[in-house]
Structures are given as structure tokens and as C-alpha cells.
Design a protein around this motif. Structure first.
Motif, PDB file in Angstrom:
ATOM      1  N   LEU A  39       0.831  -1.205   0.000  1.00 38.73           N
ATOM      2  CA  LEU A  39       0.000   0.000   0.000  1.00 38.73           C
ATOM      3  C   LEU A  39       0.863   1.251   0.000  1.00 38.73           C
ATOM      4  N   GLU A  40       1.962   1.237   0.764  1.00 40.11           N
ATOM      5  CA  GLU A  40       2.881   2.379   0.788  1.00 40.11           C
ATOM      6  C   GLU A  40       3.490   2.622  -0.590  1.00 40.11           C
ATOM      7  N   ASN A  41       3.647   1.553  -1.365  1.00 40.88           N
ATOM      8  CA  ASN A  41       4.226   1.653  -2.700  1.00 40.88           C
ATOM      9  C   ASN A  41       3.186   1.917  -3.783  1.00 40.88           C
ATOM     10  N   GLY A  42       1.947   2.167  -3.372  1.00 43.30           N
ATOM     11  CA  GLY A  42       0.906   2.509  -4.340  1.00 43.30           C
ATOM     12  C   GLY A  42       0.175   1.333  -4.947  1.00 43.30           C
ATOM     13  N   GLU A  43       0.450   0.121  -4.489  1.00 43.88           N
ATOM     14  CA  GLU A  43      -0.255  -1.059  -5.003  1.00 43.88           C
ATOM     15  C   GLU A  43      -1.697  -1.032  -4.506  1.00 43.88           C
ATOM     16  N   ASP A  44      -2.621  -1.507  -5.326  1.00 42.65           N
ATOM     17  CA  ASP A  44      -4.024  -1.546  -4.907  1.00 42.65           C
ATOM     18  C   ASP A  44      -4.700  -2.874  -5.255  1.00 42.65           C
ATOM     19  N   VAL A  45      -3.883  -3.927  -5.406  1.00 42.54           N
ATOM     20  CA  VAL A  45      -4.424  -5.234  -5.764  1.00 42.54           C
ATOM     21  C   VAL A  45      -4.116  -6.235  -4.652  1.00 42.54           C
ATOM     22  N   ALA A  46      -5.174  -6.801  -4.072  1.00 40.21           N
ATOM     23  CA  ALA A  46      -5.025  -7.860  -3.072  1.00 40.21           C
ATOM     24  C   ALA A  46      -5.247  -9.187  -3.779  1.00 40.21           C
ATOM     25  N   THR A  47      -4.365 -10.147  -3.531  1.00 41.41           N
ATOM     26  CA  THR A  47      -4.451 -11.451  -4.190  1.00 41.41           C
ATOM     27  C   THR A  47      -4.807 -12.543  -3.190  1.00 41.41           C
ATOM     28  N   CYS A  48      -5.415 -13.597  -3.683  1.00 44.26           N
ATOM     29  CA  CYS A  48      -5.702 -14.770  -2.874  1.00 44.26           C
ATOM     30  C   CYS A  48      -4.644 -15.817  -3.204  1.00 44.26           C
ATOM     31  N   PRO A  49      -3.967 -16.371  -2.192  1.00 42.72           N
ATOM     32  CA  PRO A  49      -2.928 -17.366  -2.468  1.00 42.72           C
ATOM     33  C   PRO A  49      -3.475 -18.720  -2.927  1.00 42.72           C
ATOM     34  N   SER A  50      -4.798 -18.953  -2.785  1.00 47.43           N
ATOM     35  CA  SER A  50      -5.364 -20.262  -3.116  1.00 47.43           C
ATOM     36  C   SER A  50      -6.129 -20.321  -4.427  1.00 47.43           C
ATOM     37  N   CYS A  51      -6.448 -19.156  -4.994  1.00 49.93           N
ATOM     38  CA  CYS A  51      -7.181 -19.156  -6.262  1.00 49.93           C
ATOM     39  C   CYS A  51      -6.721 -17.964  -7.097  1.00 49.93           C
ATOM     40  N   SER A  52      -7.350 -17.755  -8.221  1.00 48.14           N
ATOM     41  CA  SER A  52      -6.899 -16.701  -9.138  1.00 48.14           C
ATOM     42  C   SER A  52      -7.649 -15.377  -8.967  1.00 48.14           C
ATOM     43  N   LEU A  53      -8.544 -15.281  -7.989  1.00 45.60           N
ATOM     44  CA  LEU A  53      -9.301 -14.051  -7.805  1.00 45.60           C
ATOM     45  C   LEU A  53      -8.416 -12.942  -7.244  1.00 45.60           C
ATOM     46  N   ILE A  54      -8.732 -11.708  -7.642  1.00 41.34           N
ATOM     47  CA  ILE A  54      -8.027 -10.532  -7.121  1.00 41.34           C
ATOM     48  C   ILE A  54      -9.053  -9.459  -6.765  1.00 41.34           C
ATOM     49  N   LEU A  55      -8.691  -8.619  -5.808  1.00 40.28           N
ATOM     50  CA  LEU A  55      -9.528  -7.495  -5.390  1.00 40.28           C
ATOM     51  C   LEU A  55      -8.813  -6.196  -5.669  1.00 40.28           C
ATOM     52  N   ARG A  56      -9.562  -5.168  -5.961  1.00 43.37           N
ATOM     53  CA  ARG A  56      -9.003  -3.815  -5.973  1.00 43.37           C
ATOM     54  C   ARG A  56      -9.271  -3.239  -4.589  1.00 43.37           C
ATOM     55  N   VAL A  57      -8.220  -2.732  -3.965  1.00 41.62           N
ATOM     56  CA  VAL A  57      -8.321  -2.147  -2.636  1.00 41.62           C
ATOM     57  C   VAL A  57      -8.513  -0.645  -2.785  1.00 41.62           C
ATOM     58  N   ILE A  58      -9.576  -0.135  -2.173  1.00 41.88           N
ATOM     59  CA  ILE A  58      -9.860   1.292  -2.208  1.00 41.88           C
ATOM     60  C   ILE A  58      -9.277   1.893  -0.923  1.00 41.88           C
ATOM     61  N   TYR A  59      -8.330   2.822  -1.076  1.00 43.76           N
ATOM     62  CA  TYR A  59      -7.709   3.443   0.094  1.00 43.76           C
ATOM     63  C   TYR A  59      -7.105   4.782  -0.287  1.00 43.76           C
ATOM     64  N   ASP A  60      -6.832   5.596   0.727  1.00 43.61           N
ATOM     65  CA  ASP A  60      -6.198   6.896   0.548  1.00 43.61           C
ATOM     66  C   ASP A  60      -4.692   6.687   0.646  1.00 43.61           C
ATOM     67  N   GLN A  61      -4.007   6.771  -0.470  1.00 43.32           N
ATOM     68  CA  GLN A  61      -2.579   6.481  -0.506  1.00 43.32           C
ATOM     69  C   GLN A  61      -1.787   7.405   0.422  1.00 43.32           C
ATOM     70  N   GLU A  62      -2.253   8.623   0.613  1.00 43.19           N
ATOM     71  CA  GLU A  62      -1.542   9.565   1.478  1.00 43.19           C
ATOM     72  C   GLU A  62      -1.461   9.062   2.921  1.00 43.19           C
ATOM     73  N   GLN A  63      -2.438   8.269   3.352  1.00 42.97           N
ATOM     74  CA  GLN A  63      -2.413   7.714   4.706  1.00 42.97           C
ATOM     75  C   GLN A  63      -1.321   6.662   4.866  1.00 42.97           C
ATOM     76  N   PHE A  64      -0.838   6.115   3.775  1.00 47.11           N
ATOM     77  CA  PHE A  64       0.154   5.046   3.825  1.00 47.11           C
ATOM     78  C   PHE A  64       1.529   5.484   3.341  1.00 47.11           C
ATOM     79  N   MET A  65       1.692   6.768   3.084  1.00 47.86           N
ATOM     80  CA  MET A  65       2.989   7.248   2.623  1.00 47.86           C
ATOM     81  C   MET A  65       3.986   7.195   3.768  1.00 47.86           C
TER      82      MET A  65
END
Length: 82
Positions: A39-65
Motif C-alpha cells: 500500500l505504501e508503494n501505491g499497489e491496490d491489488v489484493a491477491t488470494c494465495p489459493s485461487c486466481s481471484l483478485i480485489l481492488r483495494v480502495i484506500y487513501d494512498q496519502e495515509q500510507f505514505m
């Protein structure tokens, strides 16, 4: 182009302070994961280690800088002539 299973706000994720990882339930029974560093690096994709599904994470990047100090740009007087 990625196809996201869903878009989820970071507030809906659970946070593990020990591993600094956010997790959210996946329909397969496992959990989507994204680290604080991601998140600090600007990534917004959460992955599942057991399947191929991915989520887009909605967040305020400034909070994680990170608390990085950025030097001010040089003024014309400080420029070196070649």
C-alpha cells in the motif's frame, strides 16, 4: 487488463500488526492479502494465495505514505554552470 472480483475499502480488511498484512475473506475459503508495504508503494491489488481471484483495494494512498524527506529543488543560484 485485470478483471477484479470486487472492489473493497481498506477499512473492511482485517489488519495483522505482526505481519503488517491486511486480509479479506475470499469466496474460495482463503483470504485476499495485501501488505502495508504494498500500500505504501501505491499497489491496490489484493491477491488470494489459493485461487486466481483478485480485489481492488480502495484506500487513501496519502495515509500510507512513508515519512520520507524530499529535498527541495535547487534554485537558479545553486545551479552549477558547465
Amino acid at each position: 487488463m485485470s478483471v477484479f472480483h470486487d472492489e473493497v475499502e481498506i477499512e473492511d480488511f482485517e489488519y495483522d500488526e505482526e505481519t503488517e498484512t491486511y486480509s479479506y475473506p475470499c469466496p474460495c475459503g482463503d483470504r485476499f492479502l495485501i501488505t502495508r508495504e504494498d500500500l505504501e508503494n501505491g499497489e491496490d491489488v489484493a491477491t488470494c494465495p489459493s485461487c486466481s481471484l483478485i480485489l481492488r483495494v480502495i484506500y487513501d494512498q496519502e495515509q500510507f505514505m512513508r515519512d520520507e524527506v524530499v529535498a527541495e529543488p535547487l534554485t537558479n543560484k545553486e545551479l552549477i554552470r558547465c
